[in-house]
Design an enzyme around this catalytic site. Structure first.
Site, PDB file in Angstrom:
ATOM      1  CD  GLN A  44     -27.168   3.142 -30.091  1.00 32.12           C
ATOM      2  OE1 GLN A  44     -28.040   3.044 -30.954  1.00 32.12           O
ATOM      3  NE2 GLN A  44     -26.015   3.779 -30.315  1.00 32.12           N
ATOM      4  CG  ASP A  99     -19.760  -0.337 -38.424  1.00 33.00           C
ATOM      5  OD1 ASP A  99     -20.984  -0.262 -38.633  1.00 33.00           O
ATOM      6  OD2 ASP A  99     -18.894  -0.011 -39.265  1.00 33.00           O
ATOM      7  CG  ASP A 150     -27.700  14.762 -33.111  1.00 31.19           C
ATOM      8  OD1 ASP A 150     -28.808  14.701 -32.563  1.00 31.19           O
ATOM      9  OD2 ASP A 150     -27.538  14.653 -34.345  1.00 31.19           O
ATOM     10  N   GLY A 151     -24.985  13.957 -35.163  1.00 26.49           N
ATOM     11  CA  GLY A 151     -24.605  14.380 -36.515  1.00 26.49           C
ATOM     12  C   GLY A 151     -25.386  15.581 -37.003  1.00 26.49           C
ATOM     13  CG  ASP A 168     -22.536   3.668 -41.715  1.00 32.80           C
ATOM     14  OD1 ASP A 168     -21.534   3.180 -41.149  1.00 32.80           O
ATOM     15  OD2 ASP A 168     -23.580   3.008 -41.940  1.00 32.80           O
ATOM     16  N   PRO A 175     -32.084   7.296 -32.128  1.00 33.70           N
ATOM     17  CG  PRO A 175     -29.897   6.698 -31.518  1.00 33.70           C
ATOM     18  CD  PRO A 175     -31.315   6.248 -31.395  1.00 33.70           C
TER      19      PRO A 175
END
Ligand code: SAM
Length: 286
Positions: A44, A99, A150-151, A168, A175
């Site tokens: 991104q 973040d 990747d989660g 979150d 993605p």
């Protein structure tokens, strides 16, 4: 030299504007003082913009993710509510959370021994630690392990490892789309201990009622207890935002656990009352 701006940034009378245009008929614009950080990762466009109204903000592919002015509302509510529901969470998994605001809130609890943060894009973490301290808190807690993958892949082979999993994610585009699938919630159920709890942001009850209901139903099919709660996050479209908790065993919150956690939004009264839902949401979830 001609200034080359992405489609969501534009100049009007010399001023720079960010326009979120993820909706066909709704455009939200923010007047920008400065582009603080701007790099493209393989996932991104990652930007930190300094805005007049909301201070510094993390923007991914032109969509505001979190800001210095209201990021704490979301980060506190997605963290302290499930932390109040689990009596003794030691192992916490955060999926997304680039973040670092959620990891910052979870690390306020001494009983937590391990915080695994699985963020697909390491550039988001770099940008926020360096340029968004109001949200990331310059997180340097030794209990936090950053795992840049990747989660979905990470969670797929975990069994009974975590007490709490916080998803979150960004919106279900790009993605993060996979983080709203039932198969992902199934792997979270498997990755949780017998009394484990998961929570996810389940989008806007105003604009994304179908996604909200879909997340709620998918989680309710897998977990003994499912609860939805809300908070108002001004920079999220429509303001009102939903969170969905899936719990294998615990059902009540000990809201006083949030006392003395240096929060600006979440407190005992808010945690006790946030599960009271407006009628239109109750109807939608039936
Ligand atoms: N609080 C913000 C919100 O609710 O929109 C978003 C928090 S954070 C910025 C969302 C993070 O999810 C982003 O950093 C993004 O890179 C990450 N992400 C998206 N898809 C992912 C995936 N499949 N696995 C892990 N992290 C992912």
């Amino acid at each position: 030299m001609e200034e080359r701006l992405p489609s969501y940034l534009s100049r009007k009378n010399g001023d720079l504007w960010l326009t979120e245009d993820e909706y066909d008929n709704l455009k939200i614009s923010y007047r920008i003082k400065e582009i603080v950080f701007d790099q493209k990762s393989s996932f991104q466009d990652v930007m930190i913009l300094d805005s007049y109204h909301f201070g510094r903000m993390l923007v991914l592919d032109g969509i505001v993710q979190t800001t210095s002015v209201d990021g704490h509302i979301y980060n506190e509510m997605i963290s302290h509510v499930p932390m109040a529901m689990h009596p003794n969470p030691k192992n916490v998994l955060i999926i997304g959370g680039g973040d670092c605001g959620v990891a910052k809130e979870v690390s306020k609890y001494e009983e937590v021994e391990r915080i695994d943060m699985v963020e697909i894009d390491k550039l988001v973490v770099k940008a926020c630690l360096e340029h968004l301290p109001a949200v990331s808190g310059n997180l340097a807690d030794p209990r936090v392990t950053y795992i840049f993958e990747d989660g979905v892949k990470f969670a797929a082979d975990k069994i009974q490892e975590y007490d709490l999993i916080i998803v979150d994610s960004s919106d279900p585009i790009g993605p993060a789309r996979v983080l709203f699938e039932k198969s992902f919630y199934q792997s979270l159920h498997q990755a949780l201990k017998d009394d484990g709890i998961m929570v996810c942001q389940s989008q806007s009850p105003i604009f994304h009622g179908d996604v909200m209901k879909q997340s709620y139903s998918r989680i309710s099919e897998l977990f003994k207890e499912v609860k939805m709660y809300t908070a108002v996050v001004p920079t999220y479209p429509g303001g009102l935002w939903s969170f969905t908790i899936g719990s294998k065993q615990h059902t009540e919150v000990n809201a006083s656990k949030v006392n003395n956690k240096d929060t600006q939004y979440a407190n005992r009264q808010i945690i006790e009352s946030c599960f009271s839902l407006p009628q239109f949401i109750t109807e939608k979830l039936k």
